[in-house]
Design a protein around this motif. Structure first.
Motif, PDB file in Angstrom:
ATOM      1  N   THR A 292       0.849  -1.183   0.000  1.00 40.62           N
ATOM      2  CA  THR A 292       0.000   0.000   0.000  1.00 40.62           C
ATOM      3  C   THR A 292       0.886   1.235   0.000  1.00 40.62           C
ATOM      4  O   THR A 292       1.953   1.230   0.612  1.00 40.62           O
ATOM      5  CB  THR A 292      -0.959   0.008   1.212  1.00 40.62           C
ATOM      6  OG1 THR A 292      -1.692   1.237   1.221  1.00 40.62           O
ATOM      7  CG2 THR A 292      -0.234  -0.147   2.520  1.00 40.62           C
ATOM      8  N   ALA A 293       0.452   2.262  -0.710  1.00 36.45           N
ATOM      9  CA  ALA A 293       1.265   3.469  -0.831  1.00 36.45           C
ATOM     10  C   ALA A 293       0.379   4.702  -0.836  1.00 36.45           C
ATOM     11  O   ALA A 293      -0.767   4.652  -1.291  1.00 36.45           O
ATOM     12  CB  ALA A 293       2.084   3.413  -2.115  1.00 36.45           C
ATOM     13  N   GLY A 294       0.948   5.791  -0.331  1.00 31.43           N
ATOM     14  CA  GLY A 294       0.200   7.032  -0.340  1.00 31.43           C
ATOM     15  C   GLY A 294       1.082   8.240  -0.117  1.00 31.43           C
ATOM     16  O   GLY A 294       2.078   8.170   0.598  1.00 31.43           O
TER      17      GLY A 294
ATOM     18  N   VAL B 190      -4.468  12.436  -1.099  1.00 27.21           N
ATOM     19  CA  VAL B 190      -4.973  11.077  -0.928  1.00 27.21           C
ATOM     20  C   VAL B 190      -4.684  10.279  -2.201  1.00 27.21           C
ATOM     21  O   VAL B 190      -5.028  10.711  -3.306  1.00 27.21           O
ATOM     22  CB  VAL B 190      -6.488  11.076  -0.622  1.00 27.21           C
ATOM     23  CG1 VAL B 190      -7.013   9.648  -0.527  1.00 27.21           C
ATOM     24  CG2 VAL B 190      -6.760  11.824   0.671  1.00 27.21           C
ATOM     25  N   THR B 191      -4.074   9.124  -2.039  1.00 29.84           N
ATOM     26  CA  THR B 191      -3.754   8.240  -3.164  1.00 29.84           C
ATOM     27  C   THR B 191      -4.838   7.185  -3.269  1.00 29.84           C
ATOM     28  O   THR B 191      -4.938   6.306  -2.412  1.00 29.84           O
ATOM     29  CB  THR B 191      -2.374   7.590  -2.960  1.00 29.84           C
ATOM     30  OG1 THR B 191      -1.412   8.613  -2.721  1.00 29.84           O
ATOM     31  CG2 THR B 191      -1.966   6.769  -4.167  1.00 29.84           C
ATOM     32  N   GLU B 192      -5.659   7.273  -4.312  1.00 30.13           N
ATOM     33  CA  GLU B 192      -6.786   6.357  -4.475  1.00 30.13           C
ATOM     34  C   GLU B 192      -6.531   5.256  -5.495  1.00 30.13           C
ATOM     35  O   GLU B 192      -7.238   4.274  -5.523  1.00 30.13           O
ATOM     36  CB  GLU B 192      -8.031   7.149  -4.877  1.00 30.13           C
ATOM     37  CG  GLU B 192      -8.473   8.131  -3.804  1.00 30.13           C
ATOM     38  CD  GLU B 192      -9.663   8.976  -4.223  1.00 30.13           C
ATOM     39  OE1 GLU B 192     -10.007   8.991  -5.424  1.00 30.13           O
ATOM     40  OE2 GLU B 192     -10.242   9.630  -3.341  1.00 30.13           O
ATOM     41  N   LYS B 193      -5.521   5.415  -6.333  1.00 27.83           N
ATOM     42  CA  LYS B 193      -5.239   4.409  -7.356  1.00 27.83           C
ATOM     43  C   LYS B 193      -4.216   3.403  -6.837  1.00 27.83           C
ATOM     44  O   LYS B 193      -3.294   3.774  -6.111  1.00 27.83           O
ATOM     45  CB  LYS B 193      -4.710   5.086  -8.623  1.00 27.83           C
ATOM     46  CG  LYS B 193      -5.747   5.949  -9.283  1.00 27.83           C
ATOM     47  CD  LYS B 193      -5.274   6.428 -10.628  1.00 27.83           C
ATOM     48  CE  LYS B 193      -6.381   7.292 -11.199  1.00 27.83           C
ATOM     49  NZ  LYS B 193      -6.470   7.256 -12.596  1.00 27.83           N
ATOM     50  N   PRO B 194      -4.350   2.149  -7.230  1.00 24.27           N
ATOM     51  CA  PRO B 194      -3.371   1.137  -6.823  1.00 24.27           C
ATOM     52  C   PRO B 194      -1.973   1.490  -7.336  1.00 24.27           C
ATOM     53  O   PRO B 194      -1.805   1.890  -8.487  1.00 24.27           O
ATOM     54  CB  PRO B 194      -3.886  -0.144  -7.475  1.00 24.27           C
ATOM     55  CG  PRO B 194      -5.353   0.095  -7.636  1.00 24.27           C
ATOM     56  CD  PRO B 194      -5.474   1.560  -7.958  1.00 24.27           C
TER      57      PRO B 194
END
Length: 160
Positions: free
Chosen positions: A97-99, A104-108
């Motif tokens: 998981t990354a952000g 906010v990081t919503e894409k894989p």
């Protein structure tokens, strides 16, 4: 001339809640360890959790360094620790998981190229595929049954 067609299969889950319990637990461990990332330069935190065939779960977070590229990605932190602590164990699956810290990081977010090669090295060595789950901070979770879906033209010891 000939053409080579490469097919990739990725399963898409709408959220972490759609995952099987074991996979959801692994991803939650990745989410938790993401908080330990040291990312003052990129401001992009990554967490990874590996499930080994001996039942152990190994986690890692990215660790940056002002002397680029001396830092290390979360996936490689976890993989290399697993290799050092449990050298005979096989990696069954990895959750990533990354952000970004400023949005906010919503894409894989898939593993970078260096991490893909490192995951492949272990998959090749253990002669069994490694399931890979990856997501941003929220939203969809992608699942690949093997690193070869993400790195189809692999480089291994046979080329050396």
């Amino acid at each position: 001339m000939k053409e080579i067609k490469i097919d990739t299969k990725i399963l898409v889950f709408h959220s972490i809640e759609e995952l099987f319990v074991e996979d959801k637990d692994l991803m939650r461990k990745a989410v938790e360890v993401r908080k330990n990332a040291y990312a003052p330069y990129s401001k992009f935190k990554v967490g990874a959790a590996l499930l080994l065939d001996n039942g152990e779960v190994v986690v890692g977070s990215n660790q940056e360094n002002a002397a680029y590229p001396s830092g290390l990605c979360a996936e490689r932190v976890a993989i290399f620790y697993a290799g050092a602590k449990y050298p005979g164990a096989k990696i069954i699956k990895i959750a990533i998981t990354a952000g970004a810290t400023e949005s906010v990081t919503e894409k894989p977010i898939p593993p970078c190229g260096a991490c893909r090669q490192s995951i492949f090295e272990y998959e090749f060595k253990q002669e069994t595929p490694i399931e890979i789950f990856f997501m941003g901070e929220t939203g969809e979770v992608y699942k690949s049954d093997s690193i070869q879906n993400l790195l189809p033209l692999t480089f291994d010891k046979n080329f050396l």
